[in-house]
Design an enzyme around this catalytic site. Structure first.
Site, PDB file in Angstrom:
ATOM      1  N   ASP A  86       0.916  -0.741   0.055  1.00  0.00           N
ATOM      2  CA  ASP A  86       0.057  -0.169  -0.070  1.00  0.00           C
ATOM      3  C   ASP A  86       1.105   1.295  -0.130  1.00  0.00           C
ATOM      4  OD1 ASP A  86      -2.002  -1.394   0.365  1.00  0.00           O
ATOM      5  OD2 ASP A  86      -2.980  -1.077   2.468  1.00  0.00           O
ATOM      6  N   HIS A 142       4.630  -7.552   0.191  1.00  0.00           N
ATOM      7  CA  HIS A 142       4.418  -8.943  -0.897  1.00  0.00           C
ATOM      8  C   HIS A 142       5.692  -9.046  -2.339  1.00  0.00           C
ATOM      9  CE1 HIS A 142       1.091 -10.137   1.373  1.00  0.00           C
ATOM     10  NE2 HIS A 142       0.976  -8.550   2.292  1.00  0.00           N
ATOM     11  N   SER A 227       8.660   3.513   5.800  1.00  0.00           N
ATOM     12  CA  SER A 227      10.108   3.463   4.108  1.00  0.00           C
ATOM     13  C   SER A 227       9.399   3.268   2.967  1.00  0.00           C
ATOM     14  CB  SER A 227      10.920   1.760   4.449  1.00  0.00           C
ATOM     15  OG  SER A 227      12.104   2.638   4.161  1.00  0.00           O
TER      16      SER A 227
END
Length: 263
Positions: A86, A142, A227
């Protein structure tokens, strides 16, 4: 003057020792009392978390939380790359002779991002995304594509902020900060997933032992506090979605573009 002063303070606080102190507190049981405040402050949807707030042992445990199953569906279309996180897109475009041009006003080279790896040649004319995760975002990473895990590399470095100020006013933070790189070979070529550490990030961790092959959307790694991920696509193997632009928000599992045979 104010920017210069803040830049100096940031330089002084960019050492891993500072991040280790904040990271140690975030992992302690004392920090769990801050979870409700943290969630309210950053507008985090606690109802999306896999466990209730009381089920998290520390602030770091909550920050690296998994989501309830099904909240981030993975696009099932063939030969696509999905967002691994995201994030806000803070850089994107064609890599020109090994250069990522004008990422918040600064240019980078593939060579410096990949620590002069022999694989640099595979990305000199590819495509890139810079994906910034704010404290609000889900912080697990992911796999953007399915394939064989070719190689990993950990590159020690600083922990400058990777927010708008850091990218604009600190010198080349994406290539000076600590990085964890995963190279994945798919049917059309390969992708480099560059995970960039940041201020107050005590570490970047793999989610578990990496398998020889990984499925698209599989749990890959996570940040302990916010990050950035830089995705590099191999030369001539990728076409991005035409509706994505700088400032677009993407969710993990959403399509970034399509893979194809080398042009």
């Amino acid at each position: 003057m104010a920017k210069s002063f803040f830049r100096l303070l940031t330089e002084l606080s960019s050492r891993k020792s500072i991040s280790r102190v904040t990271g140690a507190f975030a992992k302690s049981r004392f920090s769990r009392k801050l979870i409700p405040w943290f969630a309210r402050t950053y507008g985090i949807r606690i109802e999306d978390a896999e466990k209730p707030v009381a089920g998290y042992r520390s602030l770091n445990d909550f920050f690296t939380r998994k989501l309830k199953p099904g909240l981030r569906p993975i696009d099932k279309a063939a030969d696509i790359v999905v967002s691994p996180v995201d994030a806000l897109i803070t850089g994107m475009g064609t890599i020109t002779d090994g250069h990522l041009v004008n990422v918040k006003g600064q240019d980078y080279t593939v060579g410096e991002l990949l620590n002069r790896s022999p694989r640099v040649v595979n990305y000199r004319h590819g495509f890139y995304y810079v994906l910034y995760l704010s404290p609000t975002d889900y912080h697990r990473i992911h796999s953007p594509a399915g394939g064989k895990v070719l190689e990993t590399e950990h590159i020690p470095g600083k922990v400058y902020p990777v927010n708008d100020f850091g990218l604009r006013h600190m010198k080349r933070v994406l290539s000076r900060n600590e990085r964890l790189i995963t190279y994945i070979q798919h049917d059309k070529g390969e992708i480099a997933v560059v995970k960039v550490g940041a201020m107050n990030v005590s570490s970047i961790q793999y989610a578990g032992p990496l398998p020889e092959t990984i499925e698209r959307g599989a749990d890959l790694a996570y940040f302990e506090f916010g990050s950035t991920v830089v995705l590099l696509m191999e030369n001539g193997t990728f076409t991005g979605r035409s509706d994505l632009k700088l400032g677009s928000k993407v969710k993990m599992g959403q399509t970034l573009g399509r893979l194809h045979d080398k042009a």
